[in-house]
Motif scaffolding. Structure first.
Motif, PDB file in Angstrom:
ATOM      1  N   VAL A 105     -27.474 -67.553  -2.685  1.00 32.69           N
ATOM      2  CA  VAL A 105     -27.265 -67.779  -4.120  1.00 32.69           C
ATOM      3  C   VAL A 105     -25.826 -67.409  -4.497  1.00 32.69           C
ATOM      4  N   THR A 106     -25.047 -68.421  -4.887  1.00 33.37           N
ATOM      5  CA  THR A 106     -23.646 -68.180  -5.282  1.00 33.37           C
ATOM      6  C   THR A 106     -23.337 -68.927  -6.587  1.00 33.37           C
ATOM      7  N   THR A 107     -24.307 -68.959  -7.475  1.00 35.85           N
ATOM      8  CA  THR A 107     -24.112 -69.584  -8.790  1.00 35.85           C
ATOM      9  C   THR A 107     -23.446 -68.575  -9.717  1.00 35.85           C
ATOM     10  N   LYS A 108     -23.247 -68.973 -10.982  1.00 36.10           N
ATOM     11  CA  LYS A 108     -22.672 -67.987 -11.898  1.00 36.10           C
ATOM     12  C   LYS A 108     -23.709 -66.880 -12.124  1.00 36.10           C
ATOM     13  N   ASP A 109     -23.207 -65.696 -12.429  1.00 27.98           N
ATOM     14  CA  ASP A 109     -24.011 -64.471 -12.374  1.00 27.98           C
ATOM     15  C   ASP A 109     -25.316 -64.528 -13.170  1.00 27.98           C
ATOM     16  N   SER A 110     -25.253 -65.090 -14.390  1.00 27.77           N
ATOM     17  CA  SER A 110     -26.424 -65.050 -15.268  1.00 27.77           C
ATOM     18  C   SER A 110     -27.566 -65.912 -14.758  1.00 27.77           C
ATOM     19  N   THR A 111     -27.310 -66.732 -13.730  1.00 35.61           N
ATOM     20  CA  THR A 111     -28.378 -67.597 -13.208  1.00 35.61           C
ATOM     21  C   THR A 111     -28.910 -67.118 -11.856  1.00 35.61           C
ATOM     22  N   HIS A 112     -28.348 -66.049 -11.308  1.00 31.93           N
ATOM     23  CA  HIS A 112     -28.802 -65.577  -9.983  1.00 31.93           C
ATOM     24  C   HIS A 112     -30.313 -65.355  -9.962  1.00 31.93           C
ATOM     25  N   GLU A 114     -32.796 -66.675 -11.475  1.00 32.71           N
ATOM     26  CA  GLU A 114     -33.654 -67.877 -11.381  1.00 32.71           C
ATOM     27  C   GLU A 114     -33.866 -68.259  -9.930  1.00 32.71           C
ATOM     28  N   TYR A 115     -32.775 -68.277  -9.169  1.00 28.95           N
ATOM     29  CA  TYR A 115     -32.855 -68.762  -7.789  1.00 28.95           C
ATOM     30  C   TYR A 115     -33.367 -67.691  -6.832  1.00 28.95           C
ATOM     31  N   ILE A 116     -33.074 -66.423  -7.150  1.00 28.83           N
ATOM     32  CA  ILE A 116     -33.620 -65.337  -6.321  1.00 28.83           C
ATOM     33  C   ILE A 116     -35.138 -65.383  -6.433  1.00 28.83           C
ATOM     34  N   ILE A 117     -35.632 -65.438  -7.669  1.00 29.07           N
ATOM     35  CA  ILE A 117     -37.083 -65.379  -7.892  1.00 29.07           C
ATOM     36  C   ILE A 117     -37.764 -66.635  -7.334  1.00 29.07           C
ATOM     37  N   LYS A 118     -37.211 -67.805  -7.655  1.00 31.34           N
ATOM     38  CA  LYS A 118     -37.805 -69.049  -7.133  1.00 31.34           C
ATOM     39  C   LYS A 118     -37.765 -69.075  -5.609  1.00 31.34           C
ATOM     40  N   THR A 133     -27.854 -59.331 -10.887  1.00 34.27           N
ATOM     41  CA  THR A 133     -28.052 -60.126 -12.099  1.00 34.27           C
ATOM     42  C   THR A 133     -27.286 -59.461 -13.239  1.00 34.27           C
ATOM     43  N   THR A 134     -27.539 -59.895 -14.496  1.00 33.38           N
ATOM     44  CA  THR A 134     -26.664 -59.466 -15.589  1.00 33.38           C
ATOM     45  C   THR A 134     -27.320 -58.596 -16.661  1.00 33.38           C
ATOM     46  N   ASP A 135     -28.662 -58.508 -16.684  1.00 32.86           N
ATOM     47  CA  ASP A 135     -29.262 -57.578 -17.640  1.00 32.86           C
ATOM     48  C   ASP A 135     -30.516 -56.927 -17.070  1.00 32.86           C
ATOM     49  N   GLU A 136     -31.047 -55.950 -17.801  1.00 38.17           N
ATOM     50  CA  GLU A 136     -32.128 -55.131 -17.247  1.00 38.17           C
ATOM     51  C   GLU A 136     -33.455 -55.884 -17.153  1.00 38.17           C
ATOM     52  N   SER A 137     -33.719 -56.861 -18.055  1.00 34.68           N
ATOM     53  CA  SER A 137     -35.005 -57.582 -17.941  1.00 34.68           C
ATOM     54  C   SER A 137     -34.998 -58.504 -16.734  1.00 34.68           C
ATOM     55  N   LYS A 138     -33.866 -59.166 -16.500  1.00 34.86           N
ATOM     56  CA  LYS A 138     -33.774 -60.025 -15.309  1.00 34.86           C
ATOM     57  C   LYS A 138     -33.872 -59.162 -14.048  1.00 34.86           C
ATOM     58  N   CYS A 139     -33.275 -57.963 -14.113  1.00 37.55           N
ATOM     59  CA  CYS A 139     -33.316 -57.047 -12.968  1.00 37.55           C
ATOM     60  C   CYS A 139     -34.761 -56.653 -12.670  1.00 37.55           C
ATOM     61  N   GLN A 140     -35.511 -56.319 -13.738  1.00 35.58           N
ATOM     62  CA  GLN A 140     -36.916 -55.929 -13.563  1.00 35.58           C
ATOM     63  C   GLN A 140     -37.715 -57.098 -12.973  1.00 35.58           C
ATOM     64  N   ALA A 141     -37.445 -58.312 -13.460  1.00 32.50           N
ATOM     65  CA  ALA A 141     -38.167 -59.494 -12.955  1.00 32.50           C
ATOM     66  C   ALA A 141     -37.872 -59.701 -11.461  1.00 32.50           C
ATOM     67  N   ILE A 142     -36.634 -59.455 -11.060  1.00 28.39           N
ATOM     68  CA  ILE A 142     -36.273 -59.592  -9.633  1.00 28.39           C
ATOM     69  C   ILE A 142     -37.007 -58.535  -8.807  1.00 28.39           C
ATOM     70  N   LEU A 143     -37.003 -57.287  -9.313  1.00 25.84           N
ATOM     71  CA  LEU A 143     -37.673 -56.201  -8.578  1.00 25.84           C
ATOM     72  C   LEU A 143     -39.146 -56.561  -8.362  1.00 25.84           C
TER      73      LEU A 143
END
Ligand SMILES: NC(=O)c1ccc[n+]([C@@H]2O[C@H](COP(=O)([O-])OP(=O)(O)OC[C@H]3O[C@@H](n4cnc5c(N)ncnc54)[C@H](O)[C@@H]3O)[C@@H](O)[C@H]2O)c1
Length: 464
Positions: A105-112, A114-118, A133-143
């Motif tokens: 994944v080498t897209t712009k930061d705010s979209t990482h 989406e592709y990590i999770i998918k 990623t760029t914020d805490e909710s996206k971080c939690q979703a990745i975790l």
């Protein structure tokens, strides 16, 4: 399975395992080479994770798909990388069709996210560029996605792999200055590199999470690794006082700007064939202007940043990031109960030499493989003793040689134990961005922010 492929697979496992995840088997496909796809065919994707992998590791891996939202850039990327694979503008279609082992994944930061999770949900191992990623909710979703998946996620932190950063780690691991007490760490971006962040998406909070995340994730990762503890609280100040709305004038883009003769930041992209092929020639698809005005009004990130961070082991960090310094470099002092380490890189006055900052920036970002060696000192000053100067040899290109070493670890010598613990997993990715996210929140609220309140990760006294 070929020996080289088995070694590669074990490397992914070892890299991910550094974040205290269990080692277990990977279900790779039946083909001999590792099947790799990449999403985000910009400058980093095409060079470091694209062309360099094809040039250096084609015996053990093959690209089976490339994806980007810009079809023009995508077509150029395929040619530049030298990959013989189909291209896609739809990520899910690519993964369904090509069934990769690994998604990069080498897209712009705010979209990482989406592709990590998918990628994880669709049964692939994932390697993402920083920041996680760029914020805490996206971080939690990745975790959460990573915990649910039996696949692995690794974060491509390259700075740890520079010999200079490794020498500091070695001194600390050998208890050279006793118990750590405090760290001063200051990073200066110059008017070439620093300014480049304000020309494009990095200048918008929504796209890059500000330089507190996009850039400082590198520094906070190094510091977390050196200090060997996790951050527990951050208090920060920041402002936008130089770029964006503060400029004396603003124009459309450098190419057509009426202020060319007066602007010290004027940059002629038409003289750079690679930049034209990558960006300017494909603007009609997505409106991505690479030579945008760094004084445009919609820049909403900070260009002055300062923070205090308290670690779970009670070490206190004083941190700053400057984005319009006349030179690019950094300096650090680490205080312990038995002495002090002083470290710095690229401070021109200490070298007594005049450096062309534009040329230095071009070299730093280059992935040419032609490495020019340089020596930089680290000072070890034990209490009641004379100081010792340790000269560390490192390369000038590819983030102080860190880029090359990170690749070699993953692809060439994964089975070798790394005594410095330079491999980074999802927890390291999270802990490094959470300091920056906390710093943003602290600036907004005027209050200190507890890192443990941002996600369900509880800061640990000792990382290891
Ligand atoms: N580790 C390092 O030292 C280092 C250095 C440079 C960049 N990076 C990271 O690499 C990543 C890419 O940076 P870059 O400088 O190549 O940026 P870039 O703008 O050149 O490339 C980003 C690419 O992503 C594509 N893209 C944007 N949104 C997308 C979406 N929703 N879906 C698919 N593709 C999308 C763009 O079209 C573009 O081609 C960033 O996350 C950056 O932080 C890391």
């Amino acid at each position: 399975m070929t020996n080289s492929r088995r070694r590669f697979i074990s490397s992914i496992s070892m890299l991910a395992a550094s974040s205290a995840m269990p080692l277990h088997a990977f279900n790779f496909g039946k083909s001999e080479k590792l099947k790799v796809t990449l999403v985000g065919t910009g400058v980093r994707g095409t060079s470091f994770w694209g062309k360099r992998l094809v040039d250096q590791y084609s015996d053990i891996l093959e690209f089976v798909g490339l994806c980007d939202i810009n079809p023009g850039r995508l077509a150029y990327a395929k040619e530049y990388i030298g990959a013989k694979c189909p291209t896609f503008t739809d990520f899910e279609k690519m993964v369904n069709k090509t069934k990769p082992d690994l998604v990069i994944v080498t897209t712009k930061d705010s979209t990482h996210h989406e592709y990590i999770i998918k990628g994880l949900e669709m049964g692939c191992d994932v390697l993402t560029e920083k920041p996680l990623t760029t914020d805490e909710s996206k971080c939690q979703a990745i975790l959460e996605a990573e915990r649910k998946s039996d696949k692995k996620l690794i974060v491509g932190f390259n700075y740890r792999w520079s010999p200079y950063a490794t020498k500091v780690k070695e001194l600390l691991m050998n208890n050279a200055i006793g118990k750590l007490v405090s760290v001063d760490f200051h990073w200066y971006l110059n008017t070439y590199h620093g300014a480049s962040y304000f020309r494009r998406w990095h200048g918008e909070m929504e796209s890059g999470g500000s330089l507190w995340v996009h850039k400082s994730t590198h520094h906070f990762d190094l510091l977390n690794w050196w200090i060997d503890s996790e951050p527990s609280e951050v208090f920060a100040y920041g402002d936008l006082e130089f770029y964006g709305k503060n400029g004396p004038f603003r124009g459309d883009k450098c190419r057509t700007c009426e202020h060319k003769p007066d602007c010290k930041f004027h940059w002629d992209i038409t003289k750079d064939e690679r930049m034209m092929n990558l960006y300017a020639n494909h603007e009609e698809h997505d409106g991505y202007i690479r030579d945008n005005c760094l004084f445009r009004n919609d820049i909403d990130i900070y260009d002055k940043m300062s923070a205090q961070v308290k670690y779970a082991n009670n070490t206190v960090l004083n941190y700053s990031l400057t984005t319009y310094s006349p030179y690019e470099g950094w300096r650090m002092g680490i205080n312990g109960t038995e002495g002090r380490i002083e470290a710095w890189q690229d401070i021109p006055y200490f070298k007594n030499e005049s450096i062309d900052e534009a040329e230095k920036h071009a070299k730093e970002m280059a992935q040419t493989g032609k490495d020019e060696l340089t020596y930089e000192p680290v000072i070890l000053h034990k209490l009641w003793n004379k100081h010792e100067t340790i000269q560390v040899g490192l390369e000038k290109s590819g983030h102080g040689g860190g880029d090359k070493r990170l690749h070699d670890k993953i692809f060439k010598s994964p089975e070798t134990q790394d005594e410095y613990g330079r491999t980074a997993g999802v927890r390291d990715g999270a802990m490094s961005i959470l300091i920056g996210i906390g710093a943003r929140k602290s600036i907004e609220s005027g209050k200190p922010i507890k890192i443990g309140d941002l996600t369900d990760l509880e800061p640990k006294v000792s990382r290891t």
